[in-house]
Design a protein around this motif. Structure first.
Motif, PDB file in Angstrom:
ATOM      1  N   UNK A 172       0.832  -1.198   0.000  1.00 56.98           N
ATOM      2  CA  UNK A 172       0.000   0.000   0.000  1.00 56.98           C
ATOM      3  C   UNK A 172       0.869   1.252   0.000  1.00 56.98           C
ATOM      4  N   UNK A 173       1.903   1.208  -0.839  1.00 59.10           N
ATOM      5  CA  UNK A 173       2.858   2.309  -0.940  1.00 59.10           C
ATOM      6  C   UNK A 173       3.649   2.502   0.364  1.00 59.10           C
ATOM      7  N   UNK A 174       3.799   1.437   1.132  1.00 58.04           N
ATOM      8  CA  UNK A 174       4.581   1.485   2.357  1.00 58.04           C
ATOM      9  C   UNK A 174       5.930   0.807   2.122  1.00 58.04           C
ATOM     10  N   UNK A 175       6.940   1.279   2.855  1.00 58.07           N
ATOM     11  CA  UNK A 175       8.288   0.759   2.682  1.00 58.07           C
ATOM     12  C   UNK A 175       8.790   0.214   4.008  1.00 58.07           C
ATOM     13  N   UNK A 176       9.197  -1.061   4.064  1.00 58.40           N
ATOM     14  CA  UNK A 176       9.725  -1.614   5.315  1.00 58.40           C
ATOM     15  C   UNK A 176      11.095  -1.021   5.639  1.00 58.40           C
ATOM     16  N   UNK A 177      11.360  -0.890   6.919  1.00 57.20           N
ATOM     17  CA  UNK A 177      12.598  -0.274   7.385  1.00 57.20           C
ATOM     18  C   UNK A 177      13.631  -1.322   7.794  1.00 57.20           C
ATOM     19  N   UNK A 178      14.886  -1.062   7.432  1.00 58.48           N
ATOM     20  CA  UNK A 178      16.014  -1.833   7.921  1.00 58.48           C
ATOM     21  C   UNK A 178      16.970  -0.888   8.628  1.00 58.48           C
ATOM     22  N   UNK A 179      17.321  -1.193   9.859  1.00 64.48           N
ATOM     23  CA  UNK A 179      18.197  -0.327  10.654  1.00 64.48           C
ATOM     24  C   UNK A 179      19.619  -0.858  10.591  1.00 64.48           C
ATOM     25  N   UNK A 180      20.548  -0.009  10.187  1.00 64.60           N
ATOM     26  CA  UNK A 180      21.942  -0.415  10.011  1.00 64.60           C
ATOM     27  C   UNK A 180      22.792   0.019  11.201  1.00 64.60           C
ATOM     28  N   UNK A 181      23.417  -0.953  11.845  1.00 67.62           N
ATOM     29  CA  UNK A 181      24.395  -0.647  12.874  1.00 67.62           C
ATOM     30  C   UNK A 181      25.740  -0.418  12.203  1.00 67.62           C
ATOM     31  N   UNK A 182      26.718   0.069  12.945  1.00 71.11           N
ATOM     32  CA  UNK A 182      28.069   0.268  12.395  1.00 71.11           C
ATOM     33  C   UNK A 182      28.577  -1.037  11.777  1.00 71.11           C
ATOM     34  N   UNK A 183      29.283  -0.915  10.654  1.00 68.72           N
ATOM     35  CA  UNK A 183      29.809  -2.107   9.984  1.00 68.72           C
ATOM     36  C   UNK A 183      30.899  -1.702   9.003  1.00 68.72           C
ATOM     37  N   UNK A 184      31.540  -2.718   8.450  1.00 63.20           N
ATOM     38  CA  UNK A 184      32.632  -2.499   7.503  1.00 63.20           C
ATOM     39  C   UNK A 184      32.406  -3.340   6.253  1.00 63.20           C
ATOM     40  N   UNK A 185      32.512  -2.702   5.092  1.00 59.89           N
ATOM     41  CA  UNK A 185      32.623  -3.413   3.818  1.00 59.89           C
ATOM     42  C   UNK A 185      34.113  -3.462   3.493  1.00 59.89           C
ATOM     43  N   UNK A 186      34.606  -4.605   3.080  1.00 60.83           N
ATOM     44  CA  UNK A 186      36.056  -4.776   3.003  1.00 60.83           C
ATOM     45  C   UNK A 186      36.516  -5.192   1.612  1.00 60.83           C
ATOM     46  N   UNK A 187      37.706  -4.727   1.232  1.00 62.16           N
ATOM     47  CA  UNK A 187      38.309  -5.144  -0.032  1.00 62.16           C
ATOM     48  C   UNK A 187      39.071  -6.453   0.188  1.00 62.16           C
ATOM     49  N   UNK A 188      39.353  -7.155  -0.890  1.00 61.02           N
ATOM     50  CA  UNK A 188      40.098  -8.413  -0.789  1.00 61.02           C
ATOM     51  C   UNK A 188      41.495  -8.177  -0.228  1.00 61.02           C
ATOM     52  N   UNK A 189      42.114  -7.090  -0.651  1.00 56.23           N
ATOM     53  CA  UNK A 189      43.463  -6.775  -0.171  1.00 56.23           C
ATOM     54  C   UNK A 189      43.477  -6.514   1.326  1.00 56.23           C
ATOM     55  N   UNK A 190      42.525  -5.717   1.811  1.00 52.57           N
ATOM     56  CA  UNK A 190      42.483  -5.421   3.239  1.00 52.57           C
ATOM     57  C   UNK A 190      42.047  -6.641   4.049  1.00 52.57           C
ATOM     58  N   UNK A 191      41.216  -7.475   3.468  1.00 54.16           N
ATOM     59  CA  UNK A 191      40.825  -8.717   4.143  1.00 54.16           C
ATOM     60  C   UNK A 191      42.050  -9.579   4.431  1.00 54.16           C
ATOM     61  N   UNK A 192      42.934  -9.676   3.453  1.00 53.75           N
ATOM     62  CA  UNK A 192      44.153 -10.467   3.626  1.00 53.75           C
ATOM     63  C   UNK A 192      45.062  -9.852   4.686  1.00 53.75           C
ATOM     64  N   UNK A 193      45.138  -8.527   4.704  1.00 54.36           N
ATOM     65  CA  UNK A 193      45.981  -7.848   5.694  1.00 54.36           C
ATOM     66  C   UNK A 193      45.445  -8.038   7.109  1.00 54.36           C
ATOM     67  N   UNK A 194      44.148  -7.947   7.271  1.00 52.90           N
ATOM     68  CA  UNK A 194      43.541  -8.012   8.600  1.00 52.90           C
ATOM     69  C   UNK A 194      43.410  -9.433   9.129  1.00 52.90           C
ATOM     70  N   UNK A 195      43.130 -10.389   8.217  1.00 57.04           N
ATOM     71  CA  UNK A 195      42.820 -11.753   8.664  1.00 57.04           C
ATOM     72  C   UNK A 195      43.786 -12.815   8.145  1.00 57.04           C
ATOM     73  N   UNK A 196      44.770 -12.400   7.349  1.00 63.87           N
ATOM     74  CA  UNK A 196      45.763 -13.346   6.876  1.00 63.87           C
ATOM     75  C   UNK A 196      45.583 -13.699   5.409  1.00 63.87           C
ATOM     76  N   UNK A 197      46.681 -14.028   4.777  1.00 57.17           N
ATOM     77  CA  UNK A 197      46.671 -14.374   3.360  1.00 57.17           C
ATOM     78  C   UNK A 197      45.738 -15.552   3.108  1.00 57.17           C
ATOM     79  N   UNK A 198      44.918 -15.427   2.085  1.00 58.48           N
ATOM     80  CA  UNK A 198      43.975 -16.488   1.737  1.00 58.48           C
ATOM     81  C   UNK A 198      42.686 -16.460   2.536  1.00 58.48           C
ATOM     82  N   UNK A 199      42.530 -15.496   3.430  1.00 59.91           N
ATOM     83  CA  UNK A 199      41.316 -15.414   4.251  1.00 59.91           C
ATOM     84  C   UNK A 199      40.094 -15.118   3.390  1.00 59.91           C
ATOM     85  N   UNK A 200      38.986 -15.716   3.755  1.00 61.35           N
ATOM     86  CA  UNK A 200      37.718 -15.468   3.078  1.00 61.35           C
ATOM     87  C   UNK A 200      36.654 -15.184   4.122  1.00 61.35           C
TER      88      UNK A 200
END
Length: 218
Positions: free
Chosen positions: A31-59
């Motif tokens: 009925x033209x209503x939009x559900x809400x999603x509330x976002x807490x603090x978070x991080x989107x990460x690059x593959x390069x930084x993922x490896x630096x933070x969690x180790x080579x080959x980390x997924x």
């Protein structure tokens, strides 16, 4: 016509009616209503930084799916470090991105001592610096920390229903004892999106909103 044929015809008719109802139900239900999603603090990460933070080959290891298709909360967590303080156990969201993006609230800015600008996701040029610490290493981002601007995710079918196109800005109203109108809400339209408006914790708390509350474009 025997009894078996009659039952078959009636069953087909019922199924057809249910299918037709299913086709119109989303627009009628919203009925033209939009559900809400509330976002807490978070991080989107690059593959390069993922490896630096969690180790080579980390997924990234999926903990649970988010409402947007293909997006998920990972088991990985990091610590955010600013000039005045730290925030621990900040979730990393997946999948990996081309550039690392840290999303915090205004309240978090005070705790960290960071002057993060309010930006649309992906608009990182000139945004705030921050250090991200993982179990293996750390990354100091010269830019990449933002307060995410309020926005609505829409599938093209939803955009058609609401008469919106990608990049439009609208006003959205919430009712209740702390009702408010959120202005300059960005409409983001994509085949991979599911209808949902995103606010950060500060904005949601200011209006006493909860996940799943329905909002209205005005």
């Amino acid at each position: 016509m025997d009894r078996e044929e009659l039952v078959s015809i009636i069953t087909e008719q019922v199924i057809s009616q249910l299918q037709q109802m299913a086709k119109v139900a989303p627009a009628d239900h919203r009925n033209k209503k939009i559900p809400l999603g509330i976002s807490n603090r978070h991080v989107h990460i690059s593959a390069e930084d993922l490896a630096t933070l969690f180790g080579k080959g980390a997924q990234l290891t999926k903990l649970r799916d988010l409402s947007q298709p293909g997006q998920f909360v990972s088991e990985q967590m990091v610590t955010l470090v600013g000039p005045k303080g730290v925030i621990e156990k900040v979730r990393v969201l997946g999948p990996v991105r081309k550039k690392t993006q840290v999303e915090i609230s205004i309240s978090d800015c005070f705790k960290l001592g960071v002057k993060a600008p309010i930006r649309d996701s992906g608009d990182l040029e000139g945004s705030a610096p921050i250090t991200v610490v993982g179990p293996v290493g750390s990354v100091t981002l010269p830019e990449g920390c933002i307060i995410a601007a309020r926005h609505i995710h829409l599938h093209p079918a939803d955009a058609e229903i609401f008469g919106l196109k990608d990049g439009d800005r609208v006003n959205v109203k919430c009712s209740g004892p702390r009702g408010i109108i959120f202005t300059e809400v960005l409409a983001r339209v994509n085949e991979n999106y599911r209808l949902e408006m995103h606010l950060d914790v500060d904005e949601a708390n200011a209006a006493s909103l909860r996940n799943g509350d329905l909002l209205e474009i005005v």
